[in-house]
Design a protein around this motif. Structure first.
Motif, PDB file in Angstrom:
ATOM      1  N   GLY A  30       1.544   9.803  -4.553  1.00  0.00           N
ATOM      2  CA  GLY A  30       0.534  10.844  -4.458  1.00  0.00           C
ATOM      3  C   GLY A  30      -0.791  10.245  -4.037  1.00  0.00           C
ATOM      4  N   LEU A  31      -1.609  11.032  -3.335  1.00  0.00           N
ATOM      5  CA  LEU A  31      -2.870  10.497  -2.831  1.00  0.00           C
ATOM      6  C   LEU A  31      -3.794  10.084  -3.968  1.00  0.00           C
ATOM      7  N   VAL A  32      -3.798  10.829  -5.071  1.00  0.00           N
ATOM      8  CA  VAL A  32      -4.659  10.455  -6.195  1.00  0.00           C
ATOM      9  C   VAL A  32      -4.315   9.048  -6.683  1.00  0.00           C
ATOM     10  N   ASP A  33      -3.022   8.705  -6.637  1.00  0.00           N
ATOM     11  CA  ASP A  33      -2.587   7.372  -7.067  1.00  0.00           C
ATOM     12  C   ASP A  33      -3.163   6.267  -6.182  1.00  0.00           C
ATOM     13  N   LEU A  34      -3.495   6.609  -4.944  1.00  0.00           N
ATOM     14  CA  LEU A  34      -3.971   5.610  -3.987  1.00  0.00           C
ATOM     15  C   LEU A  34      -5.484   5.429  -4.022  1.00  0.00           C
ATOM     16  N   LEU A  35      -6.168   6.232  -4.840  1.00  0.00           N
ATOM     17  CA  LEU A  35      -7.628   6.258  -4.807  1.00  0.00           C
ATOM     18  C   LEU A  35      -8.288   5.399  -5.886  1.00  0.00           C
ATOM     19  N   ALA A  36      -7.497   4.729  -6.698  1.00  0.00           N
ATOM     20  CA  ALA A  36      -8.065   4.049  -7.870  1.00  0.00           C
ATOM     21  C   ALA A  36      -9.078   2.976  -7.494  1.00  0.00           C
ATOM     22  N   ASP A  37      -8.954   2.409  -6.323  1.00  0.00           N
ATOM     23  CA  ASP A  37      -9.889   1.356  -5.915  1.00  0.00           C
ATOM     24  C   ASP A  37     -10.236   1.520  -4.444  1.00  0.00           C
ATOM     25  N   THR A  55       8.252   7.561  10.140  1.00  0.00           N
ATOM     26  CA  THR A  55       7.246   8.385  10.803  1.00  0.00           C
ATOM     27  C   THR A  55       7.694   9.835  10.962  1.00  0.00           C
ATOM     28  N   ARG A  56       6.674  10.702  11.093  1.00  0.00           N
ATOM     29  CA  ARG A  56       6.875  12.108  11.409  1.00  0.00           C
ATOM     30  C   ARG A  56       5.861  12.486  12.479  1.00  0.00           C
ATOM     31  N   SER A  57       6.167  13.540  13.231  1.00  0.00           N
ATOM     32  CA  SER A  57       5.218  14.084  14.193  1.00  0.00           C
ATOM     33  C   SER A  57       4.431  15.195  13.509  1.00  0.00           C
ATOM     34  N   LEU A  58       3.109  15.158  13.624  1.00  0.00           N
ATOM     35  CA  LEU A  58       2.267  16.139  12.936  1.00  0.00           C
ATOM     36  C   LEU A  58       2.681  17.579  13.225  1.00  0.00           C
ATOM     37  N   PRO A  59       2.979  17.963  14.476  1.00  0.00           N
ATOM     38  CA  PRO A  59       3.352  19.368  14.724  1.00  0.00           C
ATOM     39  C   PRO A  59       4.652  19.783  14.039  1.00  0.00           C
ATOM     40  N   ASP A  60       5.436  18.812  13.584  1.00  0.00           N
ATOM     41  CA  ASP A  60       6.749  19.134  13.011  1.00  0.00           C
ATOM     42  C   ASP A  60       6.737  19.274  11.492  1.00  0.00           C
ATOM     43  N   VAL A  61       5.602  19.071  10.848  1.00  0.00           N
ATOM     44  CA  VAL A  61       5.573  19.124   9.386  1.00  0.00           C
ATOM     45  C   VAL A  61       4.724  20.294   8.905  1.00  0.00           C
ATOM     46  N   ALA A  62       4.960  20.696   7.672  1.00  0.00           N
ATOM     47  CA  ALA A  62       4.174  21.755   7.032  1.00  0.00           C
ATOM     48  C   ALA A  62       3.163  21.093   6.105  1.00  0.00           C
ATOM     49  N   LEU A  63       1.920  21.009   6.548  1.00  0.00           N
ATOM     50  CA  LEU A  63       0.893  20.351   5.748  1.00  0.00           C
ATOM     51  C   LEU A  63       0.631  21.122   4.464  1.00  0.00           C
ATOM     52  N   THR A  64       0.388  20.378   3.406  1.00  0.00           N
ATOM     53  CA  THR A  64      -0.064  20.955   2.153  1.00  0.00           C
ATOM     54  C   THR A  64      -1.417  20.364   1.820  1.00  0.00           C
ATOM     55  N   ALA A  65      -2.001  20.759   0.696  1.00  0.00           N
ATOM     56  CA  ALA A  65      -3.283  20.172   0.313  1.00  0.00           C
ATOM     57  C   ALA A  65      -3.119  18.656   0.202  1.00  0.00           C
ATOM     58  N   PRO A  66      -4.097  17.876   0.689  1.00  0.00           N
ATOM     59  CA  PRO A  66      -3.943  16.416   0.683  1.00  0.00           C
ATOM     60  C   PRO A  66      -3.763  15.830  -0.717  1.00  0.00           C
ATOM     61  N   LEU A  67      -4.314  16.508  -1.738  1.00  0.00           N
ATOM     62  CA  LEU A  67      -4.205  15.999  -3.102  1.00  0.00           C
ATOM     63  C   LEU A  67      -4.303  17.140  -4.086  1.00  0.00           C
ATOM     64  N   ARG A  68      -3.885  16.870  -5.308  1.00  0.00           N
ATOM     65  CA  ARG A  68      -4.041  17.783  -6.430  1.00  0.00           C
ATOM     66  C   ARG A  68      -5.125  17.201  -7.326  1.00  0.00           C
ATOM     67  N   PRO A  69      -6.347  17.698  -7.218  1.00  0.00           N
ATOM     68  CA  PRO A  69      -7.472  17.063  -7.908  1.00  0.00           C
ATOM     69  C   PRO A  69      -7.430  17.268  -9.416  1.00  0.00           C
ATOM     70  N   PRO A  70      -7.812  16.250 -10.180  1.00  0.00           N
ATOM     71  CA  PRO A  70      -7.928  16.436 -11.628  1.00  0.00           C
ATOM     72  C   PRO A  70      -9.037  17.410 -11.992  1.00  0.00           C
ATOM     73  N   ALA A  71     -10.110  17.432 -11.197  1.00  0.00           N
ATOM     74  CA  ALA A  71     -11.246  18.313 -11.470  1.00  0.00           C
ATOM     75  C   ALA A  71     -11.865  18.749 -10.144  1.00  0.00           C
ATOM     76  N   VAL A  72     -12.396  19.970 -10.138  1.00  0.00           N
ATOM     77  CA  VAL A  72     -13.080  20.503  -8.961  1.00  0.00           C
ATOM     78  C   VAL A  72     -14.453  21.006  -9.402  1.00  0.00           C
ATOM     79  N   ARG A  73     -15.501  20.410  -8.861  1.00  0.00           N
ATOM     80  CA  ARG A  73     -16.872  20.869  -9.102  1.00  0.00           C
ATOM     81  C   ARG A  73     -17.411  21.428  -7.787  1.00  0.00           C
ATOM     82  N   ASP A  74     -18.054  22.587  -7.865  1.00  0.00           N
ATOM     83  CA  ASP A  74     -18.614  23.176  -6.654  1.00  0.00           C
ATOM     84  C   ASP A  74     -20.115  23.358  -6.843  1.00  0.00           C
ATOM     85  N   PHE A  75     -20.896  22.758  -5.954  1.00  0.00           N
ATOM     86  CA  PHE A  75     -22.351  22.736  -6.046  1.00  0.00           C
ATOM     87  C   PHE A  75     -22.961  23.830  -5.167  1.00  0.00           C
TER      88      PHE A  75
END
Length: 324
Positions: A30-37, A55-75
């Motif tokens: 998961g992307l969150v796992d890759l962000l620790a440092d 590898t995959r071709s971008l047009p051939d995949v169904a993108l989802t949200a890049p990550l599932r955030p632990p917290a979301v703050r909106d300013f």
């Protein structure tokens, strides 16, 4: 670097995006796992992805949200939006001067995150459905009580952020002295991928990112602005969020709506809640931010409203006890 996520055989995969080629990381990553440092951990992940050769071709995949955030703050960090929203209180109303003293925010719902091309249901009972065009910073390293200078080093990257808003619900709850809560609870689009902070540095002007932002409905442009018009910098937002509290890898911090970045601001300026009209089933909302990418979501029918009875008043209980 850019990191994207996609669905494949009912599982989510994450990989490095280079042009239109996705270099997949091992399943279960998961992307969150890759962000620790970050950025070091993301550089390691990118090298691993390339070396894996999956590898995959971008047009051939169904993108989802890049990550599932632990917290979301909106300013709220754009003056034009602040001024436009204030007009809802009257033609001479202005923003609270306190908004220039602290970068205020509210917590949004991490469970409401949707992907860059997902359908978005209308919240139950909502008749004033709206969007908000924003950019969000993603935290890459944990921190607490950071200075703005330190905070910059804790930002792993950026993505486009659409804060979907049930304005009728929001107006009702804010009239009671609460900030936006249930009116912002249903959906937040994140995507289309995470762009690492170093990629945007060439766009920095006077300590802000000069990135053109646009939003359209059914391919008709509704509003535009530049990210350079933020009154607060992203590092200021992160520093404030970290005051007496932890920001952790994967936390998402939205910029707040840019100028002309939502329907309600335009309604207030034009004096009509039908100019432009609220979002309707079938409408397609597209947001594009220079240097980051484009998200595009279709509005679909949501669940029927299930009424909740009014609260019991203590006076009614006392009256009933007396009668007995």
């Amino acid at each position: 670097m850019r990191f994207a996520a996609w669905t494949e055989h009912d599982t989510t995969r994450v990989g490095l995006l280079d042009g239109e080629t996705l270099y997949a990381l091992p399943p279960g990553t998961g992307l969150v796992d890759l962000l620790a440092d970050a950025p070091t951990s993301l550089e390691v992940a990118a090298a691993q992805a390339r070396a894996g050769g999956d590898t995959r071709s971008l047009p051939d995949v169904a993108l989802t949200a890049p990550l599932r955030p632990p917290a979301v703050r909106d300013f709220i960090a754009f003056e034009q939006h602040i001024e436009g929203m204030a007009l809802g209180r009257g033609p001479d109303a202005t923003g609270d001067p306190g908004l220039y003293e602290i970068p205020v925010f509210y917590f949004s719902n991490p469970n409401g995150v949707v992907g860059p091309h997902d359908d978005v249901p209308v919240p139950p009972g909502c008749e004033l459905f709206d969007f908000e065009l924003e950019v969000a910073a993603v935290i890459g390293r944990a921190g607490r009580d950071l200075t703005p200078e330190q905070a910059r080093e804790h930002i792993a990257g950026y993505l486009v952020f659409n804060d979907w808003s049930a304005r009728d619900t929001q107006l009702a709850e804010m009239a009671l002295g609460f900030g936006p809560v249930k009116g912002k609870d249903s959906a937040t689009t994140l995507g289309p991928w995470l762009v690492t902070a170093d990629e945007l540095e060439p766009h920095r002007r006077d300590d802000r990112f000069d990135l053109r932002m646009t939003v359209s409905v059914n391919d008709v442009e509704i509003g535009s602005d530049t990210l350079a018009n933020m009154a607060w910098r992203f590092e200021d937002l992160v520093a404030y969020a970290s005051r007496g509290a932890w920001v952790r890898p994967g936390d998402v911090l939205g910029s707040g709506t840019c100028g002309n970045g939502c329907l309600m601001e335009l309604w207030n300026r034009r004096g009509s809640r039908n100019d432009p009209p609220p979002l309707a089933i079938g409408d397609v909302v597209e947001m594009a931010v220079q240097g980051i990418g484009t998200i595009r979501n279709r509005v679909v029918a949501g669940a029927d409203l299930r009424p909740i009875p009014p609260a019991r008043r203590a006076s009614d209980v006392r009256a009933g006890s007396s009668a007995g």
